[in-house]
Design a protein around this motif. Structure first.
Motif, PDB file in Angstrom:
ATOM      1  N   VAL A   1      -4.405  -5.528  -8.902  1.00 56.52           N
ATOM      2  CA  VAL A   1      -4.611  -4.321  -8.433  1.00 56.52           C
ATOM      3  C   VAL A   1      -6.262  -4.251  -8.315  1.00 56.52           C
ATOM      4  O   VAL A   1      -6.786  -4.558  -9.178  1.00 56.52           O
ATOM      5  CB  VAL A   1      -4.310  -3.033  -9.563  1.00 56.52           C
ATOM      6  CG1 VAL A   1      -4.648  -1.968  -8.791  1.00 56.52           C
ATOM      7  CG2 VAL A   1      -2.932  -3.073  -9.568  1.00 56.52           C
TER       8      VAL A   1
ATOM      9  N   ASN B   1       0.661  -1.242   0.106  1.00 61.42           N
ATOM     10  CA  ASN B   1      -0.200  -0.036   0.089  1.00 61.42           C
ATOM     11  C   ASN B   1       0.889   1.152  -0.152  1.00 61.42           C
ATOM     12  O   ASN B   1       1.357   1.457   0.959  1.00 61.42           O
ATOM     13  CB  ASN B   1      -0.964   0.049   1.215  1.00 61.42           C
ATOM     14  CG  ASN B   1      -1.939  -1.067   1.094  1.00 61.42           C
ATOM     15  OD1 ASN B   1      -2.964  -1.127   0.641  1.00 61.42           O
ATOM     16  ND2 ASN B   1      -1.457  -2.107   2.080  1.00 61.42           N
ATOM     17  N   PRO B   2       0.987   2.190  -1.265  1.00 64.48           N
ATOM     18  CA  PRO B   2       1.962   3.190  -1.052  1.00 64.48           C
ATOM     19  C   PRO B   2       1.295   4.337  -0.576  1.00 64.48           C
ATOM     20  O   PRO B   2       1.764   5.239   0.004  1.00 64.48           O
ATOM     21  CB  PRO B   2       1.793   3.452  -2.377  1.00 64.48           C
ATOM     22  CG  PRO B   2       0.621   2.877  -3.307  1.00 64.48           C
ATOM     23  CD  PRO B   2       0.109   1.854  -2.380  1.00 64.48           C
TER      24      PRO B   2
ATOM     25  N   GLU C   1      -2.567  10.126  -6.540  1.00 63.34           N
ATOM     26  CA  GLU C   1      -1.429   9.318  -7.234  1.00 63.34           C
ATOM     27  C   GLU C   1      -1.108  10.232  -8.467  1.00 63.34           C
ATOM     28  O   GLU C   1       0.117  10.153  -9.090  1.00 63.34           O
ATOM     29  CB  GLU C   1      -2.271   8.026  -7.742  1.00 63.34           C
ATOM     30  CG  GLU C   1      -1.388   7.180  -8.811  1.00 63.34           C
ATOM     31  CD  GLU C   1      -0.049   7.033  -8.512  1.00 63.34           C
ATOM     32  OE1 GLU C   1       0.858   6.624  -9.510  1.00 63.34           O
ATOM     33  OE2 GLU C   1       0.626   7.025  -7.287  1.00 63.34           O
TER      34      GLU C   1
ATOM     35  N   ALA D   1      -4.789   2.295  -4.562  1.00 59.47           N
ATOM     36  CA  ALA D   1      -3.272   2.670  -5.277  1.00 59.47           C
ATOM     37  C   ALA D   1      -3.606   3.692  -6.356  1.00 59.47           C
ATOM     38  O   ALA D   1      -2.571   4.568  -6.784  1.00 59.47           O
ATOM     39  CB  ALA D   1      -2.591   1.522  -5.601  1.00 59.47           C
ATOM     40  N   TYR D   2      -4.903   4.111  -6.702  1.00 58.91           N
ATOM     41  CA  TYR D   2      -4.938   4.944  -7.730  1.00 58.91           C
ATOM     42  C   TYR D   2      -6.129   6.062  -7.232  1.00 58.91           C
ATOM     43  O   TYR D   2      -6.765   6.865  -8.043  1.00 58.91           O
ATOM     44  CB  TYR D   2      -5.573   4.333  -8.941  1.00 58.91           C
ATOM     45  CG  TYR D   2      -4.399   3.539  -9.832  1.00 58.91           C
ATOM     46  CD1 TYR D   2      -3.823   4.387 -10.741  1.00 58.91           C
ATOM     47  CD2 TYR D   2      -4.306   2.322  -9.757  1.00 58.91           C
ATOM     48  CE1 TYR D   2      -2.826   3.692 -11.557  1.00 58.91           C
ATOM     49  CE2 TYR D   2      -3.424   1.683 -10.296  1.00 58.91           C
ATOM     50  CZ  TYR D   2      -2.416   2.172 -11.266  1.00 58.91           C
ATOM     51  OH  TYR D   2      -1.746   1.769 -11.914  1.00 58.91           O
TER      52      TYR D   2
ATOM     53  N   LEU E   1      -1.717  -5.146  -4.915  1.00 61.00           N
ATOM     54  CA  LEU E   1      -1.311  -3.613  -4.670  1.00 61.00           C
ATOM     55  C   LEU E   1      -2.682  -2.802  -4.443  1.00 61.00           C
ATOM     56  O   LEU E   1      -3.471  -2.758  -5.117  1.00 61.00           O
ATOM     57  CB  LEU E   1      -0.591  -3.111  -6.344  1.00 61.00           C
ATOM     58  CG  LEU E   1      -0.073  -1.909  -6.257  1.00 61.00           C
ATOM     59  CD1 LEU E   1       0.896  -1.442  -5.415  1.00 61.00           C
ATOM     60  CD2 LEU E   1       0.197  -1.342  -7.768  1.00 61.00           C
ATOM     61  N   GLY E   2      -2.371  -2.008  -3.300  1.00 58.41           N
ATOM     62  CA  GLY E   2      -3.416  -1.170  -2.831  1.00 58.41           C
ATOM     63  C   GLY E   2      -4.668  -1.942  -2.311  1.00 58.41           C
ATOM     64  O   GLY E   2      -5.704  -1.623  -2.477  1.00 58.41           O
TER      65      GLY E   2
ATOM     66  N   THR F   1       2.436   4.711  -7.497  1.00 61.49           N
ATOM     67  CA  THR F   1       2.008   3.514  -8.010  1.00 61.49           C
ATOM     68  C   THR F   1       2.604   3.286  -9.383  1.00 61.49           C
ATOM     69  O   THR F   1       3.108   2.015  -9.769  1.00 61.49           O
ATOM     70  CB  THR F   1       0.403   3.557  -8.273  1.00 61.49           C
ATOM     71  OG1 THR F   1      -0.196   3.675  -7.003  1.00 61.49           O
ATOM     72  CG2 THR F   1       0.045   2.176  -8.786  1.00 61.49           C
ATOM     73  N   ARG F   2       2.699   4.258 -10.214  1.00 62.52           N
ATOM     74  CA  ARG F   2       3.694   4.158 -11.404  1.00 62.52           C
ATOM     75  C   ARG F   2       4.919   3.672 -11.163  1.00 62.52           C
ATOM     76  O   ARG F   2       5.482   2.693 -12.116  1.00 62.52           O
ATOM     77  CB  ARG F   2       3.416   5.315 -12.317  1.00 62.52           C
ATOM     78  CG  ARG F   2       4.419   5.255 -13.345  1.00 62.52           C
ATOM     79  CD  ARG F   2       3.535   4.696 -14.480  1.00 62.52           C
ATOM     80  NE  ARG F   2       4.647   4.629 -15.796  1.00 62.52           N
ATOM     81  CZ  ARG F   2       4.103   4.314 -16.773  1.00 62.52           C
ATOM     82  NH1 ARG F   2       2.991   4.111 -17.113  1.00 62.52           N
ATOM     83  NH2 ARG F   2       4.920   4.071 -18.061  1.00 62.52           N
TER      84      ARG F   2
ATOM     85  N   THR G   1      -9.009  -1.193  -7.992  1.00 61.39           N
ATOM     86  CA  THR G   1      -9.328   0.119  -7.907  1.00 61.39           C
ATOM     87  C   THR G   1     -10.675   0.759  -8.154  1.00 61.39           C
ATOM     88  O   THR G   1     -11.388  -0.082  -8.870  1.00 61.39           O
ATOM     89  CB  THR G   1      -8.383   0.869  -8.780  1.00 61.39           C
ATOM     90  OG1 THR G   1      -8.294   2.262  -8.474  1.00 61.39           O
ATOM     91  CG2 THR G   1      -8.500   0.363 -10.070  1.00 61.39           C
TER      92      THR G   1
END
Length: 347
Positions: free
Chosen positions: A157, A65-66, A135, A130-131, A124-125, A141-142, A159
């Motif tokens: 992912v 998780n960013p 972002e 994550a988006y 991811l996320g 995320t990129r 989202t």
């Protein structure tokens, strides 16, 4: 609050004191009752980047998780209580006071290069999106996808954001090697409901276009109806799955509404504000599906609930998936391709 999900900032359960606003009866301007709160973002230097779980209810073991907190502001978000660990409220703070892990990509690269690393699919996320809107500025995320591409590290992912199409080049390339899958969270086809339930998410039309674009690019794409809310969006199950399948989705899953810790009073306040005539009925069905409580966190049942209503939802969802050709064939992501840059290939 305009364009926000939560109506207030409930007490942080780790604090011994709390503040509460009280109307003193003096005149005030009604326009001031709905101020707009700006999003605040602060930087975090993380020490590690991958999280692991052993829950039998979650279809992944490793997540990344960013961001902490989520500007999408979904009132039902199960991740809201986690904001209390950062000395903030799970209410408005969760969607307005965000944290980004600026060193996320470097940490991921270091982790993937460790001699003992065993490749597993990374979700991811999984906790916060994550988006989400920030972002577009921070591009964490990129940068993580770029690391995954270099290492041939498979990932999935989930989202609600249309921003994912920005990274279609990486997604398409990795999908061609069976290294990625995308799941679009689609809670309702009614944009009026979406705008209050998930105020800063992509519109319904935008999300359906995302599914269509991903599918045409060869990226495996599924739909998550999460959550299904009794007497609010459960009537849409069949139509939503038909629409998603028509846009190109090949798989579907769902989660029955979860109300852990502070999420329950936040959601009930939201119900009283937006659907006061249905609020009691909705919560009655929720409790019927949660052993008489607002929430039951027991493994094996927390995602789907129990009882007659929960069983009916499961049957309807299963039959609708069969009718519209969803979940017929799922290819697992390929961990055998993983290779740290600089390693000599055996093939």
């Amino acid at each position: 609050m305009r364009h926000r999900g939560a109506l207030n900032n409930p007490h942080n359960r780790f604090h011994g004191q709390s503040l509460e606003q009280v109307d003193d009866g003096w005149y005030h301007d009604a326009a001031e009752d709905q101020p707009s709160i700006a999003t605040e973002v602060r930087q975090e230097t993380s020490k590690s980047i991958l999280s692991r779980n052993t829950s039998p209810d979650i279809p992944f073991d490793v997540s990344l998780n960013p961001y902490r907190g989520c500007e999408h502001g979904c009132i039902y978000c199960f991740a809201r209580p986690s904001h209390a660990y950062w000395d903030m409220s799970p209410g408005l703070d969760f969607e307005t006071r965000l944290i980004y892990k600026h060193n996320a990509a470097r940490l991921l690269e270091e982790t993937l290069q460790k001699p003992g690393y065993q490749c597993q699919v990374i979700a991811l996320g999984a906790n916060t999106d994550a988006y989400q809107p920030i972002e577009s500025q921070y591009r964490l995320t990129r940068s993580l996808l770029e690391v995954c591409r270099r290492f041939k590290q498979p990932f999935s992912v989930v989202t609600k954001g249309a921003l994912i199409l920005r990274d279609l080049d990486i997604l398409q390339e990795m999908a061609s090697e069976q290294l990625c899958a995308v799941y679009i969270s689609l809670t309702s086809l009614d944009d009026t409901l979406r705008s209050t339930l998930e105020p800063r998410t992509a519109t319904v039309t935008a999300r359906l276009k995302v599914i269509e674009r991903l599918a045409k690019a060869g990226v495996p794409v599924g739909v998550m109806m999460a959550p299904i809310i009794p007497a609010l969006n459960d009537v849409e199950i069949e139509r939503l799955l038909q629409t998603a399948a028509g846009a190109g989705a090949t798989s579907a899953n769902y989660v029955l509404l979860r109300l852990p810790l502070e999420v329950s009073p936040l959601f009930q306040d939201w119900l009283q504000q937006h659907y006061p005539q249905r609020a009691d009925h909705i919560m009655s069905l929720v409790r019927q599906s949660r052993d008489g409580k607002d929430y039951d966190a027991s493994f094996g049942t927390r995602m789907r609930g129990t009882g007659q209503f929960a069983d009916l939802i499961a049957q309807r969802f299963r039959l609708a998936c069969k009718r519209y050709g969803l979940n017929q064939r799922r290819l697992p992501l390929d961990c055998s391709r993983f290779q740290a840059p600089g390693q000599m290939s055996l093939w």
